[in-house]
Design a protein around this motif. Structure first.
Motif, short mmCIF file in Angstrom:
data_model
loop_
_atom_site.label_atom_id
_atom_site.label_comp_id
_atom_site.label_asym_id
_atom_site.label_seq_id
_atom_site.Cartn_x
_atom_site.Cartn_y
_atom_site.Cartn_z
N GLU A 120 0.80 -1.25 0.14
CA GLU A 120 0.05 0.03 0.07
C GLU A 120 0.97 1.23 0.04
O GLU A 120 0.41 2.20 -0.88
CB GLU A 120 -0.93 0.05 1.12
CG GLU A 120 -1.91 1.29 1.10
CD GLU A 120 -2.78 1.39 2.44
OE1 GLU A 120 -3.62 2.29 2.10
OE2 GLU A 120 -2.87 0.51 3.34
N PRO A 121 1.81 1.46 0.76
CA PRO A 121 2.60 2.62 0.65
C PRO A 121 3.22 2.89 -0.64
O PRO A 121 3.27 4.29 -0.99
CB PRO A 121 3.86 2.43 1.70
CG PRO A 121 3.39 1.21 2.69
CD PRO A 121 2.52 0.41 1.67
N LEU A 160 0.12 -4.63 -10.55
CA LEU A 160 1.03 -5.55 -10.12
C LEU A 160 1.53 -5.45 -8.79
O LEU A 160 1.67 -6.31 -7.98
CB LEU A 160 2.69 -5.27 -11.02
CG LEU A 160 2.79 -5.80 -12.35
CD1 LEU A 160 3.66 -5.05 -13.18
CD2 LEU A 160 2.91 -7.29 -12.42
N ILE A 161 1.38 -4.23 -8.16
CA ILE A 161 1.72 -3.92 -7.03
C ILE A 161 0.76 -4.44 -5.90
O ILE A 161 0.79 -5.02 -5.00
CB ILE A 161 1.95 -2.40 -6.52
CG1 ILE A 161 3.14 -1.76 -7.22
CG2 ILE A 161 1.78 -2.16 -5.02
CD1 ILE A 161 3.00 -0.52 -7.42
N GLY A 162 -0.73 -4.32 -6.63
CA GLY A 162 -1.65 -4.76 -5.77
C GLY A 162 -1.87 -6.30 -5.67
O GLY A 162 -2.58 -7.06 -4.79
N SER A 163 -1.00 -7.20 -6.58
CA SER A 163 -1.10 -8.42 -6.47
C SER A 163 0.35 -8.97 -5.94
O SER A 163 0.71 -10.12 -5.95
CB SER A 163 -1.20 -8.95 -7.78
OG SER A 163 -0.04 -8.59 -8.86
N ALA A 169 -9.51 3.96 -7.35
CA ALA A 169 -9.98 4.26 -6.08
C ALA A 169 -10.82 3.01 -5.52
O ALA A 169 -10.71 2.58 -4.65
CB ALA A 169 -10.86 5.50 -6.11
N ALA A 170 -11.67 2.55 -6.54
CA ALA A 170 -12.51 1.29 -6.22
C ALA A 170 -11.67 0.15 -6.06
O ALA A 170 -11.96 -0.64 -5.21
CB ALA A 170 -13.44 1.09 -7.40
N GLN A 171 -10.46 -0.03 -7.01
CA GLN A 171 -9.55 -1.11 -6.82
C GLN A 171 -9.03 -1.24 -5.57
O GLN A 171 -8.88 -2.02 -5.00
CB GLN A 171 -8.54 -0.82 -8.10
CG GLN A 171 -7.50 -2.31 -8.04
CD GLN A 171 -6.54 -2.07 -8.92
OE1 GLN A 171 -6.29 -0.89 -9.58
NE2 GLN A 171 -6.03 -2.96 -9.50
N MET A 172 -8.45 0.03 -5.03
CA MET A 172 -7.81 0.21 -3.66
C MET A 172 -8.81 -0.25 -2.40
O MET A 172 -8.42 -0.82 -1.50
CB MET A 172 -7.15 1.54 -3.63
CG MET A 172 -6.17 1.70 -4.55
SD MET A 172 -4.69 0.66 -4.24
CE MET A 172 -5.08 -0.53 -6.00
N ALA A 198 -4.26 4.49 -0.11
CA ALA A 198 -4.11 4.35 -1.61
C ALA A 198 -5.53 4.70 -2.19
O ALA A 198 -5.40 5.34 -3.20
CB ALA A 198 -3.79 2.85 -1.84
N ARG A 199 -6.56 4.36 -1.54
CA ARG A 199 -7.79 4.93 -2.09
C ARG A 199 -8.02 6.44 -2.13
O ARG A 199 -8.39 7.11 -3.04
CB ARG A 199 -9.06 4.23 -1.45
CG ARG A 199 -10.45 4.78 -1.52
CD ARG A 199 -11.54 3.86 -0.91
NE ARG A 199 -12.90 4.54 -1.10
CZ ARG A 199 -13.35 5.59 -0.59
NH1 ARG A 199 -12.61 6.24 0.40
NH2 ARG A 199 -14.33 5.99 -0.85
N LEU A 200 -7.59 6.90 -1.15
CA LEU A 200 -7.64 8.38 -0.80
C LEU A 200 -6.74 9.11 -1.71
O LEU A 200 -6.95 10.07 -2.44
CB LEU A 200 -7.37 8.82 0.54
CG LEU A 200 -7.46 10.24 0.75
CD1 LEU A 200 -8.75 10.81 0.59
CD2 LEU A 200 -6.83 10.59 2.41
#
Length: 296
Positions: free
Chosen positions: A153-154, A198-201, A244-247, A255-257
């Protein structure tokens, strides 16, 4: 260990030749170069590659124009090595690029992406720095005087707040790009989209600060051409809404913000607004103002 260098081509044949020459000038011989010509209407391109005898160089020409996203996919499918990059057809490798990337991969084998040090050049190859790059390199990019691994997340929040990456300079593990496809519908910002995927996975990114890449910034690029009329920012707003929805689904609130606010993107639009107004580009000014002053 060998680095796969894939070049999706549609652009200036002279700059492409400079790009190819920069690969041939590498201090390391451990590379393969594949150029994928997206049916560019200039026979001199094929003629140029016919003169090259280095067996590490492959030239492929699409029968019809596929567009940037599909040509990126073609590049990934053609890669055969564990590490690969998708090099811009107007960018230039410094002689140490392959050496730096392969050493970084050897020293940090868990990193799925590598962002090396970058210098910026103009149309004529002169080294310089625009305001955009000054902000990227001095204010938004995480500090790294030595190799530094970031993830989770960072990292996602940092990039959604301000995309400080230089896409054509990035090196990837091929297997990860095969697992995470390029998204449709975001042609201008698809580079950030796939990196966030990629980062999200779970992919870590390595910042290797050694300068080894020349990124060409000029008015003829696809992204630059869409700045004045504001169309680039329409695509960016659509992507940040999606991100934003993905985060949120990942439970990454910071990350969403960052995606919802997309502050640096909005500030960029604001800097272009006075010029649009002076040029009486009312339609473009409206798009830029909407992007700068509202979020959704």
């Amino acid at each position: 260990m060998t680095l796969d260098i894939l070049v999706p081509f549609w652009g200036d044949p002279e700059m492409l030749r400079e790009t190819v020459e920069s690969v041939l000038a590498q201090t390391s011989d451990d590379w393969l170069l594949t150029v994928v010509d997206d049916a560019y209407p200039d026979e001199s391109v094929a003629a140029y590659f016919a003169t090259l005898t280095d067996p590490r160089i492959t030239y492929v020409r699409n029968e019809v124009n596929k567009g940037i996203t599909e040509n990126y996919r073609t590049c990934v499918r053609l890669a055969t090595q564990d590490m690969m990059m998708i090099l811009g057809c107007d960018d230039v490798l410094l002689p140490n690029y392959v050496e730096v990337i392969l050493r970084a991969h050897r020293d940090f084998p868990d990193a799925d992406l590598i962002q090396p040090g970058v210098q910026v050049i103009d149309e004529k190859g002169a080294v310089g720095q625009t305001l955009v790059d000054a902000v990227k390199q001095k204010l938004t990019m995480p500090r790294a005087s030595s190799p530094r691994v970031l993830s989770g997340e960072p990292l996602a929040a940092s990039l959604l707040r301000a995309d400080w990456l230089y896409w054509p300079s990035l090196a990837f593990k091929r297997e990860r790009l095969l697992e995470v496809d390029f998204r449709e519908g975001f042609p201008i910002i698809q580079d950030l989209a796939i990196v966030i995927d990629l980062i999200g996975s779970g992919s870590p990114l390595l910042i290797e600060p050694t300068v080894c890449f020349s990124y060409r910034r000029h008015s003829a690029s696809a992204s630059s051409a869409k700045l004045g009329d504001g169309s680039r920012f329409v695509g960016e707003r659509d992507y940040f809404t999606f991100a934003a929805a993905q985060m949120q689904r990942l439970g990454w609130r910071r990350a969403r913000l960052a995606a919802r606010l997309h502050l640096t993107s909005r500030a960029h639009a604001l800097t272009l607004l006075p010029k649009a107004l002076l040029e009486r580009n009312i339609a473009g000014a409206k798009v830029l103002a909407a992007h700068a002053f509202t979020n959704r």
